[in-house]
Write a protein that holds these residues in place. Structure first.
Motif, short mmCIF file in Angstrom:
data_model
loop_
_atom_site.label_atom_id
_atom_site.label_comp_id
_atom_site.label_asym_id
_atom_site.label_seq_id
_atom_site.Cartn_x
_atom_site.Cartn_y
_atom_site.Cartn_z
N THR A 1 0.82 -1.22 0.00
CA THR A 1 0.00 0.00 0.00
C THR A 1 0.85 1.27 0.00
N VAL A 2 2.12 1.16 -0.41
CA VAL A 2 3.03 2.29 -0.35
C VAL A 2 2.51 3.47 -1.18
N HIS A 3 2.79 4.68 -0.71
CA HIS A 3 2.44 5.89 -1.45
C HIS A 3 3.73 6.58 -1.90
N LEU A 4 3.87 6.77 -3.20
CA LEU A 4 5.07 7.37 -3.76
C LEU A 4 4.73 8.67 -4.47
N THR A 5 5.68 9.58 -4.48
CA THR A 5 5.54 10.84 -5.22
C THR A 5 6.74 10.94 -6.17
N THR A 6 7.28 12.11 -6.37
CA THR A 6 8.45 12.24 -7.25
C THR A 6 9.15 13.56 -6.95
N GLY A 7 10.38 13.69 -7.47
CA GLY A 7 11.10 14.95 -7.36
C GLY A 7 11.90 15.15 -6.10
N HIS A 8 12.23 14.05 -5.40
CA HIS A 8 12.97 14.17 -4.14
C HIS A 8 14.48 14.02 -4.31
N MET A 9 14.94 13.67 -5.50
CA MET A 9 16.37 13.60 -5.80
C MET A 9 16.69 14.60 -6.92
N PRO A 10 17.85 15.25 -6.87
CA PRO A 10 18.16 16.23 -7.91
C PRO A 10 18.41 15.57 -9.26
N ALA A 11 17.93 16.21 -10.30
CA ALA A 11 18.13 15.73 -11.67
C ALA A 11 18.32 16.93 -12.59
N ALA B 1 25.06 6.83 -6.04
CA ALA B 1 25.10 6.11 -4.76
C ALA B 1 26.50 6.17 -4.16
N ALA B 2 27.53 6.01 -4.98
CA ALA B 2 28.90 6.10 -4.49
C ALA B 2 29.21 7.50 -3.99
N LEU B 3 28.76 8.51 -4.70
CA LEU B 3 28.92 9.88 -4.24
C LEU B 3 28.19 10.10 -2.92
N ASP B 4 27.02 9.49 -2.78
CA ASP B 4 26.26 9.60 -1.54
C ASP B 4 27.03 8.98 -0.38
N VAL B 5 27.65 7.82 -0.61
CA VAL B 5 28.49 7.20 0.41
C VAL B 5 29.62 8.15 0.80
N ALA B 6 30.15 8.88 -0.19
CA ALA B 6 31.25 9.82 0.06
C ALA B 6 30.76 11.13 0.67
N GLY B 7 29.46 11.31 0.80
CA GLY B 7 28.92 12.53 1.38
C GLY B 7 28.78 13.67 0.40
N ILE B 8 28.65 13.34 -0.89
CA ILE B 8 28.56 14.36 -1.94
C ILE B 8 27.23 14.21 -2.68
N GLU B 9 26.47 15.28 -2.76
CA GLU B 9 25.20 15.24 -3.49
C GLU B 9 25.46 15.44 -4.98
N ALA B 10 24.74 14.69 -5.80
CA ALA B 10 24.90 14.82 -7.26
C ALA B 10 23.56 14.64 -7.94
N SER B 11 23.43 15.28 -9.10
CA SER B 11 22.20 15.21 -9.90
C SER B 11 22.35 14.17 -11.00
N LEU B 12 21.27 13.49 -11.30
CA LEU B 12 21.24 12.53 -12.39
C LEU B 12 20.78 13.20 -13.68
N PHE B 13 21.46 12.89 -14.78
CA PHE B 13 20.97 13.25 -16.11
C PHE B 13 20.29 11.99 -16.66
N PRO B 14 18.97 11.86 -16.52
CA PRO B 14 18.30 10.60 -16.84
C PRO B 14 18.49 10.14 -18.29
N GLY B 15 18.40 11.07 -19.25
CA GLY B 15 18.53 10.68 -20.64
C GLY B 15 19.93 10.24 -21.02
N SER B 16 20.92 10.78 -20.33
CA SER B 16 22.33 10.43 -20.48
C SER B 16 22.77 10.47 -21.94
N TRP B 17 23.82 9.70 -22.27
CA TRP B 17 24.40 9.79 -23.61
C TRP B 17 23.42 9.36 -24.70
N SER B 18 22.52 8.43 -24.38
CA SER B 18 21.58 7.96 -25.40
C SER B 18 20.63 9.07 -25.83
N GLN B 19 20.38 10.04 -24.96
CA GLN B 19 19.55 11.19 -25.34
C GLN B 19 20.40 12.28 -25.98
#
Length: 275
Positions: A143-153, A244-262
């Protein structure tokens, strides 16, 4: 919020009966047999997650190969996996969490904080001498409730404006970054100004993440400890592992979802080659 969970902690949770949803995200580029591998052997109680259909929307022109799923679709999948609000989710695969990190990022982005990666994945579980099981596991619908936009992109428009991002990390293998070999996308090379930061270097030979201090030294050498950081890969899958590795290191980073394929399929965008 912790990013990783080791095998001992997972085993302790399972013995104590703590509410834990185990998710097996077996997927690797060029190997379509993830579900088959899961049915052959998985951690007891783990539910299979299909990366291509549940952790991605259909690709298309200008979207990249693995767009993010919309919030409703992800919530529907999460409920089928048996997740309730307040659960702890542990995701793993058999490739150093290169695929499972996509699930980790998506659930964090959906406002679900208690999601961890099993450090070392299935290999670490087996190395500890613990049993696996075959077949298919299913839970009652959650019954989980999910939203979006909580991680930088970031988007293409963010990356073409120098004032938006200070450091762009390319998580692909070095030969793809340099443009020496491109097995999938139509153009070889990298986003101009990006820094080569192969995801494989986040891991020890046994597939576990390097220590926090080692990762901090690595990313500091790449300049990722200064300013705003964005990460991309081929299609937005393994870039989540770098985050995730940056998060372990204590560094926040944004994802580029489309990446090189976009980027590589969008007319008018520049491409750089070489180191």
């Amino acid at each position: 919020m912790k990013t990783l969970m080791d095998v001992q902690e997972l085993q302790d949770r399972m013995i104590s009966g703590a509410q834990t949803i185990l998710l097996d995200v077996r997927w690797a580029l060029g190997d379509p047999r993830g579900h088959e591998h899961y049915r052959e052997a998985h951690i007891p109680g783990a539910v299979y997650v299909d990366l291509e259909t549940q952790l991605c929307a259909p690709g298309g022109p200008g979207l990249g190969r693995h767009p993010l799923p919309d919030a409703d679709a992800l919530q529907e999948s999460a409920r089928r996996w048996g997740i309730d609000d307040g659960d702890t989710v542990v995701a793993y695969d058999d490739s150093g969490n290169l695929a499972a990190a996509r699930l980790w990022w998506l659930l964090r982005n959906a406002g679900f904080p208690s999601v961890r990666l099993l450090d070392g994945g299935l290999a670490a579980w087996r190395a500890a001498g613990l049993d696996t099981e075959g077949g298919e596991e299913r839970h009652c619908v959650g019954t989980v409730h999910l939203t979006t936009g909580h991680m930088p992109a970031v988007s293409i428009s963010d990356l073409v404006q120098p004032s938006t991002v200070d450091v762009v990390l390319d998580a692909r293998a070095g030969e793809r970054f340099r443009g020496e070999h491109e097995p999938i996308d139509p153009r070889a090379g990298h986003i101009p100004g990006a820094v080569s930061a192969p995801t494989s270097e986040n891991l020890l030979p046994d597939g576990r993440f390097r220590s926090r201090d080692e990762l901090r030294r690595r990313f500091r050498a790449l300049g990722a400890d200064r300013g705003r950081v964005a990460v991309y890969c081929g299609s937005g899958i393994t870039a989540a592992h770098e985050i995730a590795a940056l998060d372990v290191a204590g560094i926040e980073a944004s994802l580029f979802p489309g990446s090189w394929s976009q980027w590589s399929t969008t007319d008018g965008l520049p491409v750089a080659v070489g180191a």
